[in-house]
Design a protein around this motif. Sequence first.
Motif, PDB file in Angstrom:
ATOM      1  N   VAL A 307      31.776  45.891  38.019  1.00  0.00           N
ATOM      2  CA  VAL A 307      32.390  44.568  37.883  1.00  0.00           C
ATOM      3  C   VAL A 307      33.774  44.748  37.281  1.00  0.00           C
ATOM      4  CG1 VAL A 307      31.141  44.264  35.705  1.00  0.00           C
ATOM      5  CG2 VAL A 307      32.201  42.296  36.768  1.00  0.00           C
ATOM      6  N   TYR A 308      34.747  44.025  37.804  1.00  0.00           N
ATOM      7  CA  TYR A 308      36.097  44.170  37.252  1.00  0.00           C
ATOM      8  C   TYR A 308      36.872  42.859  37.252  1.00  0.00           C
ATOM      9  CZ  TYR A 308      38.267  44.108  41.872  1.00  0.00           C
ATOM     10  OH  TYR A 308      38.701  43.725  43.113  1.00  0.00           O
ATOM     11  N   ILE A 309      37.838  42.770  36.358  1.00  0.00           N
ATOM     12  CA  ILE A 309      38.733  41.622  36.257  1.00  0.00           C
ATOM     13  C   ILE A 309      40.128  42.153  35.979  1.00  0.00           C
ATOM     14  CG2 ILE A 309      37.069  39.908  35.434  1.00  0.00           C
ATOM     15  CD1 ILE A 309      37.808  40.586  32.609  1.00  0.00           C
ATOM     16  N   ARG A 310      41.112  41.413  36.457  1.00  0.00           N
ATOM     17  CA  ARG A 310      42.478  41.827  36.110  1.00  0.00           C
ATOM     18  C   ARG A 310      43.459  40.663  36.181  1.00  0.00           C
ATOM     19  NH1 ARG A 310      45.626  41.706  40.220  1.00  0.00           N
ATOM     20  NH2 ARG A 310      45.193  42.590  42.285  1.00  0.00           N
ATOM     21  N   THR A 311      44.528  40.789  35.410  1.00  0.00           N
ATOM     22  CA  THR A 311      45.609  39.811  35.465  1.00  0.00           C
ATOM     23  C   THR A 311      46.525  40.212  36.616  1.00  0.00           C
ATOM     24  OG1 THR A 311      46.966  41.102  33.957  1.00  0.00           O
ATOM     25  CG2 THR A 311      45.492  39.476  32.966  1.00  0.00           C
ATOM     26  N   SER A 312      47.554  39.425  36.866  1.00  0.00           N
ATOM     27  CA  SER A 312      48.456  39.735  37.970  1.00  0.00           C
ATOM     28  C   SER A 312      49.389  40.878  37.604  1.00  0.00           C
ATOM     29  CB  SER A 312      49.286  38.510  38.341  1.00  0.00           C
ATOM     30  OG  SER A 312      50.318  38.899  39.222  1.00  0.00           O
ATOM     31  N   PRO A 313      49.468  41.897  38.462  1.00  0.00           N
ATOM     32  CA  PRO A 313      50.410  42.991  38.194  1.00  0.00           C
ATOM     33  C   PRO A 313      51.852  42.594  38.524  1.00  0.00           C
ATOM     34  CG  PRO A 313      49.244  43.397  40.237  1.00  0.00           C
ATOM     35  CD  PRO A 313      48.713  42.099  39.704  1.00  0.00           C
ATOM     36  N   ASN A 323      40.392  45.752  33.641  1.00  0.00           N
ATOM     37  CA  ASN A 323      39.273  46.564  33.182  1.00  0.00           C
ATOM     38  C   ASN A 323      38.078  46.363  34.100  1.00  0.00           C
ATOM     39  OD1 ASN A 323      37.873  48.360  31.653  1.00  0.00           O
ATOM     40  ND2 ASN A 323      37.864  47.141  29.783  1.00  0.00           N
ATOM     41  N   GLY A 324      37.223  47.353  34.098  1.00  0.00           N
ATOM     42  CA  GLY A 324      36.021  47.253  34.903  1.00  0.00           C
ATOM     43  C   GLY A 324      34.983  48.192  34.348  1.00  0.00           C
ATOM     44  N   MET A 325      33.756  47.989  34.725  1.00  0.00           N
ATOM     45  CA  MET A 325      32.735  48.948  34.281  1.00  0.00           C
ATOM     46  C   MET A 325      31.604  49.073  35.287  1.00  0.00           C
ATOM     47  SD  MET A 325      30.617  47.227  31.121  1.00  0.00           S
ATOM     48  CE  MET A 325      29.869  48.768  30.655  1.00  0.00           C
ATOM     49  N   THR A 326      31.050  50.268  35.323  1.00  0.00           N
ATOM     50  CA  THR A 326      29.914  50.538  36.195  1.00  0.00           C
ATOM     51  C   THR A 326      28.638  50.460  35.386  1.00  0.00           C
ATOM     52  OG1 THR A 326      31.292  52.074  37.435  1.00  0.00           O
ATOM     53  CG2 THR A 326      28.925  52.184  37.809  1.00  0.00           C
ATOM     54  N   VAL A 362      33.292  42.409  42.370  1.00  0.00           N
ATOM     55  CA  VAL A 362      32.140  43.271  42.116  1.00  0.00           C
ATOM     56  C   VAL A 362      32.031  44.299  43.223  1.00  0.00           C
ATOM     57  CG1 VAL A 362      30.839  41.425  40.995  1.00  0.00           C
ATOM     58  CG2 VAL A 362      30.513  41.851  43.426  1.00  0.00           C
ATOM     59  N   MET A 363      31.387  45.393  42.906  1.00  0.00           N
ATOM     60  CA  MET A 363      31.117  46.408  43.918  1.00  0.00           C
ATOM     61  C   MET A 363      29.699  46.932  43.731  1.00  0.00           C
ATOM     62  SD  MET A 363      33.148  49.928  44.566  1.00  0.00           S
ATOM     63  CE  MET A 363      32.066  51.090  43.750  1.00  0.00           C
TER      64      MET A 363
END
Length: 440
Positions: A307-313, A323-326, A362-363
């Motif tokens: 699962v991951y989230i991010r702001t606009s680059p 950030n994300g984590m498995t 998500v992946m």
Amino acid sequence: MQTPLYIRSHSNSAPKRSIALIDVNNFYVSCERVFNPKLVGKPVVVLSNNDGCAVARSNEVKALGVGMGAPWFKFKDLARQHGIIALSSNYALYADMSNRVMSILRQYSPDQEVYSIDESFLDLTGFPSRDLIQYGQDMRQRILKWTGLPVCVGIGSTKTLSKLANHCAKKRPQFNSVCNFNTMPPRELDDLLGQLDVGEIWGVGRKLAPKLQALGFNTVLDLKRADPERLRQQFSVVMEKTIRELNGTVCIELEEISPAKQQIISSRSFGYPVCDYNSLAESITLYMSRAAVKLRKQQSFAGSVYVYIRTSPFKADDPFYSNGMTIPMPSPTNDTRQLVKVALWGLKQIYKPNYNYAKAGVMLGEIVSGQGMQIDLFSQVQTSPKSSALMAAMDSINRKMGKESIKLASEGFKRPWKMKQESKSPSYTTKWEEVPLILN
DNA sequence: ATCACGGTTTGCA
DNA sequence: CTAACGTGCAAACCGTGAT
């Protein structure tokens, strides 16, 4: 309605293959034009999700210099000047039109690979080679008549060559939309390949093209004559296969049944920046539900969740966070509820307040087949009958009643973060309520 | 030195 | 009117720790 199909003749010695690539011209734009003829002859673009960038351009728009993937806000001014009509993407419409095209093509060969939403390979090996141009024209006529969509046909002895032949069919009027490399005299073919940029080759893109050019491989012919062993050292095994395919050796077979995915991704950019945890949780729930549907459709189980989230680059003034984590699953599963629960747990770990989030996703990973059950002793798939019955019921209701008729409540109902689609056409072929009434 | 691994980057369509 | 740049997938790559 039944046109005579050629009887394929099989000889014992491996025959030269005839592989066709059929591809719809400017697919999304052409779909829109079928149902709105006013768009014909006008510059039209279709925008990606969130109305972000150009993913399909009519010839008129290409002529104005709008590149593939150009961000909409960057050519909005140009669009206003030249009256470019920009449409949001309407995937329900495109998917339905795609199915129609693919099933027509299926009548022309028992061996079909649906390569993408608008492209299909057909194996025509054994069909009389000299007649294949007529056969291709036949496909074109029928698809145009039955769907309104224009296609081009490229034929070669490998998939890589058929892709190039298709390119020629599109770009060079002398071929009249059907190009068969197999019936061209070898010299003439090499002469043609010598005029094509190396970047036109399937698998040679933005990065590889300049690298090859720096080494002196400027045209397709240059690469065709390259030493596959040597280039394999410098690049990769993929490059070696490409060179061999350019020389007529099949290295990439038709894949009539698409192999099960090893990973399944579902992600979206938000229509507006999202700060609060609850909105993120809603979106993650929705994406995971979609990913789980795909997982079950290929009858698989996932061993891990990312699962991951991010702001606009792109926003320089906003602080950036990504950030994300498995998370490994205790045992592989395809139960939406279980997968969502784990994803939300992960979200809680990586979430930091006070950031303007632009995207989440998500992946599913470590995917194992539910059929062969090729799983080691320590990680048996344990699906309780209750769970699989519930999931099967959910899937079947959603198939019958329309996507997401039944869903988890935590997916949210308002969805203030949902993507922007400011000018979407009606789903003419799949939603009655959107079809405009034509009176008079 | 080599391998397996996991996470990250690259590349393509 | 604002502000605004997609998604999905595989393979290559790379650092790390174990052997």
